[in-house]
Design a protein around this motif. Structure first.
Motif, short mmCIF file in Angstrom:
data_model
loop_
_atom_site.label_atom_id
_atom_site.label_comp_id
_atom_site.label_asym_id
_atom_site.label_seq_id
_atom_site.Cartn_x
_atom_site.Cartn_y
_atom_site.Cartn_z
N PHE A 34 0.82 -1.21 0.00
CA PHE A 34 0.00 0.00 0.00
C PHE A 34 0.85 1.26 0.00
O PHE A 34 2.06 1.23 0.26
CB PHE A 34 -0.94 0.01 1.21
N ASP A 35 0.19 2.39 -0.29
CA ASP A 35 0.87 3.67 -0.31
C ASP A 35 1.26 4.11 1.10
O ASP A 35 0.51 3.89 2.06
CB ASP A 35 -0.02 4.75 -0.92
N CYS A 36 2.42 4.73 1.20
CA CYS A 36 2.92 5.21 2.49
C CYS A 36 3.30 6.68 2.36
O CYS A 36 3.38 7.24 1.26
CB CYS A 36 4.12 4.39 2.96
N ALA A 37 3.54 7.30 3.50
CA ALA A 37 3.98 8.69 3.53
C ALA A 37 4.91 8.87 4.71
O ALA A 37 4.73 8.25 5.76
CB ALA A 37 2.78 9.64 3.66
N ASN A 38 5.91 9.71 4.52
CA ASN A 38 6.82 10.07 5.59
C ASN A 38 6.42 11.46 6.07
O ASN A 38 6.57 12.45 5.35
CB ASN A 38 8.27 10.05 5.11
N ILE A 39 5.88 11.54 7.28
CA ILE A 39 5.29 12.76 7.81
C ILE A 39 6.25 13.42 8.79
O ILE A 39 6.90 12.75 9.60
CB ILE A 39 3.95 12.46 8.51
N VAL A 40 6.31 14.75 8.73
CA VAL A 40 7.09 15.52 9.68
C VAL A 40 6.14 16.37 10.50
O VAL A 40 5.36 17.16 9.96
CB VAL A 40 8.11 16.44 8.97
N LEU A 41 6.16 16.19 11.82
CA LEU A 41 5.39 17.01 12.74
C LEU A 41 6.34 18.01 13.39
O LEU A 41 7.33 17.62 14.01
CB LEU A 41 4.72 16.15 13.81
N THR A 42 6.05 19.28 13.22
CA THR A 42 6.91 20.32 13.79
C THR A 42 6.13 21.15 14.78
O THR A 42 4.93 21.40 14.59
CB THR A 42 7.47 21.23 12.68
N ALA A 43 6.78 21.56 15.84
CA ALA A 43 6.16 22.40 16.86
C ALA A 43 6.98 23.66 17.02
O ALA A 43 8.21 23.61 17.06
CB ALA A 43 6.09 21.67 18.19
N GLY A 44 6.30 24.81 17.11
CA GLY A 44 7.00 26.07 17.29
C GLY A 44 6.99 26.90 16.01
O GLY A 44 6.34 26.56 15.03
N GLN A 45 7.71 27.98 16.03
CA GLN A 45 7.79 28.83 14.87
C GLN A 45 8.77 28.23 13.86
O GLN A 45 9.41 27.22 14.11
CB GLN A 45 8.26 30.24 15.30
N VAL A 46 8.85 28.87 12.73
CA VAL A 46 9.76 28.38 11.70
C VAL A 46 11.18 28.78 12.09
O VAL A 46 11.67 29.86 11.75
CB VAL A 46 9.38 28.96 10.32
N GLN A 47 11.82 27.93 12.86
CA GLN A 47 13.16 28.20 13.36
C GLN A 47 14.02 26.97 13.10
O GLN A 47 13.53 25.88 12.80
CB GLN A 47 13.14 28.53 14.86
N TYR A 48 15.33 27.15 13.30
CA TYR A 48 16.22 26.03 13.10
C TYR A 48 16.19 25.05 14.28
O TYR A 48 16.61 23.92 14.16
CB TYR A 48 17.66 26.53 12.89
N ASN A 49 15.68 25.50 15.43
CA ASN A 49 15.67 24.64 16.60
C ASN A 49 14.29 24.07 16.91
O ASN A 49 13.99 23.72 18.03
CB ASN A 49 16.18 25.41 17.83
N GLU A 50 13.41 23.99 15.90
CA GLU A 50 12.07 23.49 16.16
C GLU A 50 12.12 21.98 16.39
O GLU A 50 12.99 21.27 15.90
CB GLU A 50 11.14 23.82 15.00
N ILE A 51 11.14 21.50 17.17
CA ILE A 51 11.04 20.08 17.47
C ILE A 51 10.39 19.38 16.29
O ILE A 51 9.36 19.83 15.80
CB ILE A 51 10.21 19.85 18.75
N ALA A 52 10.97 18.30 15.82
CA ALA A 52 10.43 17.59 14.66
C ALA A 52 10.33 16.10 14.96
O ALA A 52 11.23 15.51 15.55
CB ALA A 52 11.32 17.81 13.44
N ASN A 53 9.21 15.52 14.60
CA ASN A 53 9.00 14.09 14.70
C ASN A 53 8.77 13.53 13.30
O ASN A 53 7.89 14.00 12.59
CB ASN A 53 7.79 13.77 15.58
N TYR A 54 9.55 12.53 12.94
CA TYR A 54 9.40 11.89 11.64
C TYR A 54 8.61 10.60 11.82
O TYR A 54 9.02 9.70 12.54
CB TYR A 54 10.77 11.60 11.02
N ILE A 55 7.47 10.53 11.16
CA ILE A 55 6.56 9.41 11.35
C ILE A 55 6.38 8.68 10.02
O ILE A 55 6.05 9.29 9.00
CB ILE A 55 5.18 9.89 11.86
N ASP A 56 6.64 7.37 10.05
CA ASP A 56 6.40 6.54 8.89
C ASP A 56 4.95 6.09 8.93
O ASP A 56 4.56 5.33 9.80
CB ASP A 56 7.35 5.32 8.91
N ALA A 57 4.14 6.58 8.00
CA ALA A 57 2.70 6.41 8.09
C ALA A 57 2.15 5.80 6.81
O ALA A 57 2.82 5.75 5.77
CB ALA A 57 2.01 7.76 8.35
#
Length: 481
Positions: free
Chosen positions: A448-471
Motif C-alpha cells: 500500500f501507499d505510504c507517507a513520511n510525515i514531519v510534525l513540527t512544533a513552534g515557529q519556523v526556526q532552526y531549533n524546532e522540534i520535529a518528529n518523523y513518522i512513517d505512516a
C-alpha cells in the motif's frame, strides 16, 4: 480539518493562560525511500494518514463529544467508540438530519422469507451497511452529494470497517488456524527464554488483510508459482481510470465534479477492468491468455490504475519484431486517417514533455527522466534489450501537447484496438526476457501507499522540534475501492 485542530489548540491555550505551540504536519520527500510507495501526493484530495508498522487502521481513537452540562467538570468530554451507532449521526449531522442511529455490533436485518419458506434473521456487517448507504438511487442521497465531505466520510468509513475487522481478528485468535504459524511460536519462545522473560500471547495478522506484508508476500509467491507453471509473462499492461468516461460524466448531478464522487469512479473502473481482462482471456485480443494476475494501485494521484501481467499460449508469443509491430505501437497516429485515435494518443499516451527543455517536471531526477524519455528514433523494432523490446519510432510525426511540439520519442507504447475501445491511458509493454520477470512481480505487489510525515512544533526556526513518522496513506478512491 488541520486548521480546525490548530484553532482549537490556540483557543484552549488562551483560556488556560498557557502557551501551546501550533503543530504543523508536512509530507517529507526522502529519495532514499521507495518512491513507488513514498511519493508525494499529486492530487488535491481528502486522505487519511495514520502510523502503523503493518498498515493497520487504529481501533481506539480520540472521538470526543463535549456536552453542554458535563457531569464531571474536570473532564468536559465523552469518548465515543467507532462501533457506536451514534458516531455517524453526531459526526456528520448533515448526512443524518433526523439523528437516526447507524450500524452496531450484532445488528440484524428484518426477517425475510427464504427459498425454503423459512423465516430467518441475518447479521448485517458494517461493510454491507456502509456500502448500502453509498448506493446510487433515484432520490437525492446527501451522503454521495457533499463533495469533499463525502470523501471524508468514505475515508472514515474505510477506517471503521478495517479497524473493526482487525479487532475481531485480534479478539478471536483461537478461531484462526494459528497452529500453522508454529515456527513463529517457537521463535518467540526462544526469544523470551534468551531475555529471561515470559512469552506473551502472539497476535497473528492474517494474510486476508489487504496490503499487509504477509498478504503481499503471499500474493507475490502465488504469482511466481503461476510463472513457474505457465512460463514467463509476455505482456505488462498498465490501465488508468479516465474521469471523462461518459459512464461517469453522464451520471453526475448538476454542480457535481468527478473528484467528489469516488464511488462512481470506482464502480465504473471496476466494470472497465473486468471488460479489459476479458479481451485476452475470452476474446483472444493480443493473443490467447493462459494465465494472468493484476494489482490495483492509487499512488496518491486520485485515480486508480491496474498493473496486469499476462502469459500467452506458445502460438501467440512475441517471437519476431513484425509480430510486436502488429499489436504494439509507439508512434503518433495520423490525424487525417484516424482522427479519434490521434486525439486519444495525444491526450492520454504522451509523456512529458520533459528533458533539458522542461527540467521542472515530476519525472526529472538529477537532470534525467526516470521513465527514460525521450527515447531514441528507430526505423524498426529491436527485440530484446534488458528484457524489453525497443519499439519502432520513426522521425517526422509531431503533435502539440501541453503547449509544446513533441514527436514520437515521447509516445508511451499502446495497442490501437484497446485504446479506441476504452479511451484511457493503457500502456502495453512486451516482455521478451526472463531478466524482467522478478522485477515485474515485485513491482505490482509492492504494498500500500505510504507517507513520511514531519510534525513540527513552534515557529519556523532552526531549533524546532520535529518528529518523523512513517505512516500509511489512504485516499478516498482507495477507501471506496
Amino acid at each position: 480539518m488541520l486548521r480546525e485542530v490548530e484553532s482549537r489548540v490556540i483557543a484552549e491555550s488562551n483560556e488556560a493562560g498557557e502557551d501551546v505551540p501550533v503543530v504543523n504536519m508536512v509530507f517529507r520527500c526522502d529519495r532514499h525511500l521507495d518512491q513507488r510507495r513514498y511519493n508525494a501526493p499529486t492530487a488535491n484530495e481528502i486522505a487519511m494518514v495514520f502510523a502503523n508498522s503493518d498498515g493497520e487502521p487504529p481501533f481506539e481513537r480520540n472521538i470526543r463529544v463535549y456536552p453542554l452540562n458535563p457531569e464531571n467538570p474536570q473532564q468536559p468530554f465523552i469518548n465515543i467508540n467507532i462501533l457506536s451507532p451514534n458516531l455517524d449521526p453526531m459526526a456528520y449531522p448533515i448526512f443524518f438530519p433526523y439523528g437516526e442511529p447507524g450500524w452496531q455490533p450484532n445488528w440484524c436485518c428484518e426477517s425475510y422469507q427464504g427459498a425454503q419458506g423459512n423465516q430467518s434473521r441475518v447479521n448485517v456487517t458494517m461493510l454491507q451497511y456502509k456500502s448500502a448507504l453509498t448506493a446510487v438511487v433515484d432520490d437525492f442521497n446527501p451522503i454521495i452529494s457533499a463533495g469533499k465531505l463525502t470523501q471524508q466520510w468514505i475515508v472514515n468509513l474505510y477506517l471503521q470497517v478495517e479497524a473493526n475487522n482487525l479487532n475481531f481478528i485480534r479478539t478471536h485468535q483461537q478461531h484462526l488456524r494459528t497452529e500453522l504459524y508454529q515456527g513463529l511460536m517457537d521463535h518467540l519462545e526462544n526469544e523470551a527464554q534468551n531475555a529471561v522473560v515470559r512469552a506473551g500471547i502472539p497476535v497473528i495478522l492474517p494474510s486476508s488483510f489487504e496490503g499487509s506484508p504477509r498478504n503481499m508476500r503471499e500474493r507475490c509467491a502465488d504469482a511466481m508459482s503461476i510463472f513457474g507453471k505457465y512460463g514467463a509473462p509476455d505482456l505488462f499492461i498498465t490501465s488508468t481510470d479516465n474521469p471523462k468516461w461518459p459512464e461517469i460524466t453522464e451520471n453526475l448531478r448538476p454542480s457535481e465534479h468527478t473528484t467528489g464522487r469516488p464511488d462512481l469512479l470506482e464502480r465504473v473502473f471496476n466494470l472497465k477492468l473486468k471488460s479489459l481482462m476479458d479481451n485476452p482471456t475470452v476474446h483472444g485480443v493480443l493473443g490467447k491468455s493462459i494465465a494472468q494476475v493484476y494489482a490495483i494501485e492509487f499512488q496518491k494521484r486520485g485515480l486508480p490504475h491496474a498493473h496486469i501481467l499476462i502469459v500467452l499460449r506458445a502460438a501467440d508469443k512475441f517471437s519476431t519484431s513484425e509480430h510486436i509491430d502488429k499489436f504494439v505501437c509507439a508512434e503518433i497516429p495520423s490525424s487525417i486517417e484516424n482522427p479519434r485515435l490521434h486525439e486519444i494518443v495525444t491526450k492520454c499516451l504522451m509523456h512529458g514533455p520533459c528533458g533539458i527543455e522542461n527540467p521542472g517536471t515530476p519525472c526529472m531526477e538529477a537532470g534525467q527522466c526516470k521513465k527514460m524519455f525521450p527515447r531514441e528514433f528507430r526505423i524498426e523494432t529491436t527485440m530484446n534489450v534488458s528484457g524489453y523490446p525497443l519499439y519502432r519510432r520513426r522521425p517526422g510525426d509531431t503533435a502539440f501537447v501541453r503547449g509544446r511540439e513533441i514527436d514520437n520519442r515521447f509516445v508511451v507504447a499502446y495497442n490501437p484496438y484497446l485504446l479506441l475501445k476504452y479511451n484511457a491511458h493503457i500502456n502495453i509493454e512486451v516482455c521478451t526476457s526472463l531478466r524482467a520477470v522478478k522485477y515485474i512481480y515485485k513491482y505490482i505487489y509492492k504494498g500500500f501507499d505510504c507517507a513520511n510525515i514531519v510534525l513540527t512544533a513552534g515557529q519556523v526556526q532552526y531549533n524546532e522540534i520535529a518528529n518523523y513518522i512513517d505512516a500509511r496513506y489512504v485516499s478516498a478512491p482507495e477507501a471506496m475501492w
